[in-house]
Design a protein around this motif. Structure first.
Motif, short mmCIF file in Angstrom:
data_model
loop_
_atom_site.label_atom_id
_atom_site.label_comp_id
_atom_site.label_asym_id
_atom_site.label_seq_id
_atom_site.Cartn_x
_atom_site.Cartn_y
_atom_site.Cartn_z
N ILE A 101 -21.42 10.90 -2.61
CA ILE A 101 -20.83 11.18 -1.30
C ILE A 101 -21.81 10.94 -0.16
O ILE A 101 -21.42 10.54 0.94
N GLU A 102 -23.10 11.15 -0.40
CA GLU A 102 -24.11 10.97 0.65
C GLU A 102 -24.30 9.50 1.04
O GLU A 102 -24.90 9.20 2.07
N HIS A 103 -23.79 8.59 0.20
CA HIS A 103 -23.93 7.16 0.48
C HIS A 103 -22.76 6.59 1.29
O HIS A 103 -22.79 5.42 1.67
N LEU A 104 -21.73 7.39 1.55
CA LEU A 104 -20.50 6.89 2.13
C LEU A 104 -20.40 7.20 3.62
O LEU A 104 -20.82 8.26 4.08
N SER A 105 -19.79 6.28 4.35
CA SER A 105 -19.60 6.49 5.79
C SER A 105 -18.28 7.22 6.07
O SER A 105 -18.18 7.99 7.01
N ASP A 106 -17.26 6.98 5.23
CA ASP A 106 -15.95 7.59 5.44
C ASP A 106 -15.69 8.65 4.36
O ASP A 106 -15.07 8.38 3.33
N ILE A 107 -16.13 9.85 4.62
CA ILE A 107 -15.97 10.93 3.65
C ILE A 107 -14.52 11.37 3.54
O ILE A 107 -14.06 11.77 2.47
N ASP A 108 -13.78 11.29 4.64
CA ASP A 108 -12.36 11.64 4.59
C ASP A 108 -11.64 10.77 3.56
O ASP A 108 -10.87 11.29 2.74
N HIS A 109 -11.89 9.49 3.59
CA HIS A 109 -11.25 8.57 2.65
C HIS A 109 -11.63 8.92 1.21
O HIS A 109 -10.79 8.90 0.31
N PHE A 110 -12.89 9.24 1.00
CA PHE A 110 -13.40 9.60 -0.33
C PHE A 110 -12.63 10.80 -0.89
O PHE A 110 -12.16 10.77 -2.03
N ILE A 111 -12.46 11.83 -0.08
CA ILE A 111 -11.76 13.03 -0.53
C ILE A 111 -10.27 12.75 -0.72
O ILE A 111 -9.65 13.21 -1.68
N LEU A 151 -31.85 6.52 6.21
CA LEU A 151 -31.80 5.90 7.54
C LEU A 151 -31.59 4.39 7.49
O LEU A 151 -30.63 3.87 8.00
N ILE A 152 -32.54 3.66 6.92
CA ILE A 152 -32.43 2.20 6.86
C ILE A 152 -32.74 1.72 5.44
O ILE A 152 -33.35 2.44 4.65
N ARG A 153 -32.34 0.47 5.13
CA ARG A 153 -32.53 -0.06 3.79
C ARG A 153 -33.94 -0.61 3.55
O ARG A 153 -34.43 -0.59 2.43
N LYS A 154 -34.57 -1.14 4.60
CA LYS A 154 -35.81 -1.88 4.43
C LYS A 154 -36.96 -1.01 3.94
O LYS A 154 -37.77 -1.43 3.11
N THR A 171 -36.61 2.61 -4.20
CA THR A 171 -37.08 1.56 -5.09
C THR A 171 -36.97 1.95 -6.56
O THR A 171 -36.92 1.08 -7.42
N TRP A 172 -36.94 3.26 -6.86
CA TRP A 172 -36.81 3.70 -8.24
C TRP A 172 -35.43 3.42 -8.81
O TRP A 172 -35.22 3.50 -10.01
N SER A 173 -34.49 3.06 -7.96
CA SER A 173 -33.10 2.89 -8.43
C SER A 173 -32.96 1.79 -9.46
O SER A 173 -32.10 1.85 -10.33
N ALA A 174 -33.77 0.73 -9.35
CA ALA A 174 -33.66 -0.37 -10.31
C ALA A 174 -33.95 0.12 -11.72
O ALA A 174 -33.27 -0.23 -12.68
N LYS A 175 -34.99 0.94 -11.86
CA LYS A 175 -35.35 1.47 -13.18
C LYS A 175 -34.26 2.38 -13.71
O LYS A 175 -33.92 2.34 -14.90
N ASP A 176 -33.67 3.18 -12.84
CA ASP A 176 -32.66 4.14 -13.27
C ASP A 176 -31.26 3.55 -13.39
O ASP A 176 -30.33 4.22 -13.81
N ASN A 177 -31.10 2.31 -13.01
CA ASN A 177 -29.78 1.68 -13.06
C ASN A 177 -29.82 0.35 -13.81
O ASN A 177 -29.24 -0.64 -13.37
N SER A 178 -30.53 0.33 -14.93
CA SER A 178 -30.61 -0.85 -15.80
C SER A 178 -31.06 -2.10 -15.05
O SER A 178 -30.55 -3.20 -15.28
N ALA A 184 -28.47 -1.33 -1.20
CA ALA A 184 -27.41 -1.63 -0.24
C ALA A 184 -26.71 -0.36 0.21
O ALA A 184 -25.96 -0.38 1.20
N PHE A 185 -26.95 0.75 -0.49
CA PHE A 185 -26.25 2.00 -0.19
C PHE A 185 -27.23 3.14 0.07
O PHE A 185 -27.41 4.02 -0.77
N PRO A 186 -27.88 3.17 1.23
CA PRO A 186 -28.79 4.28 1.54
C PRO A 186 -28.02 5.57 1.79
O PRO A 186 -26.79 5.57 1.94
N HIS A 187 -28.73 6.70 1.84
CA HIS A 187 -28.10 7.98 2.15
C HIS A 187 -27.72 8.02 3.63
O HIS A 187 -28.57 7.92 4.50
#
Length: 245
Positions: A101-111, A151-154, A171-178, A184-187
């Motif tokens: 949920i922290e990665h999404l811009s439209d939380i209403d749509h998510f719910i 805040l930003i992806r870079k 950057t740890w996401s690659a290891k934890d996601n095969s 592309a999806f920051p908090h």
């Protein structure tokens, strides 16, 4: 040194959060389960084992992660979570979403989509980070950015005490996601424990139980004890919400 200590207690809190999510799932071999933001399926299999169902459907925004989940035998599909999900209304008994949920811009749509795909009486288990955790509060007092927002992806900016400070976001996401990079999806939006409950209540889902993990700077049994007493200032939070019939 501080960054290494923070990484240690973060890892413990994250592991405990996964256990909390699993503990809120009910045994039901006939249940239809949806894992929203399933990633590479590592956690999906743990959720499926707890529920005891034959299979779990997964949706995720990155094709690489979906392919990794498929290799694990999970029926996962690529889905833009910010748009209508390609799933039938009222078709799932359980919806799980861990750290999404922290990665999404439209939380209403998510719910709204969670409510739509849930059967009457079905429930969802939602986990995220907590904006009002003590480490976020003290970071703000010191004039730094809170730990939880990317805040930003870079690069991870704003808080020099973060173990990821100056690195490309998560950057740890690659290891934890095969091996798949999910930068592309920051908090984007971090909620508090109370607000997480309330936003689902607004959409007619009833709160049943909440759990927390990570009471910084404590760890081990002391952290677990204070998370039970005061979940409002923990790092990770998880709530179980039931669709009102």
């Amino acid at each position: 040194m501080l960054a290494q200590f923070y990484q240690k207690i973060w890892s413990e809190a994250y592991s405990k959060n996964t256990q909390n999510v699993i503990s809120l799932l009910e045994k039901n071999s006939d249940a239809r389960v949806l894992d929203v933001g399933c990633g590479d399926g590592q956690h999906t299999l743990l959720f499926q084992k707890k529920v005891g169902c034959k299979k779990t459907i997964g949706i995720d925004g990155l094709a690489g992660r979906v392919k990794a989940a498929n290799r694990r035998g999970i029926e996962a599909i690529v889905c833009d979570l910010e748009k209508k999900w390609p799933l039938k209304s009222g078709s799932f008994d359980v919806v799980i979403s861990n750290q999404v949920i922290e990665h999404l811009s439209d939380i209403d749509h998510f719910i709204e989509e969670i409510y739509r795909v849930l059967k009457p009486g079905g429930y969802c288990v939602i986990s995220t980070e907590n904006l009002s955790s003590w480490h976020n509060i003290f970071a703000l007092i010191l004039g730094f950015q809170d730990f939880s927002h990317h805040l930003i992806r870079k690069a991870h900016v704003g808080n020099p005490l973060s173990p990821h400070f100056g690195q490309k976001t998560v950057t740890w996401s690659a290891k934890d996601n095969s091996g798949v990079d999910d930068t592309a999806f920051p908090h984007l939006k971090i909620l508090t424990y109370k607000s997480l409950i309330r936003i689902f209540e607004v959409y007619n889902l009833k709160f049943e139980k909440g759990l927390a993990s990570g009471y910084y700077p404590l760890f081990g049994i002391f952290s677990s004890l204070l998370c039970r007493i005061d979940p409002f200032h923990s790092h990770f939070i998880v709530v179980k919400m039931r669709k009102i019939v």
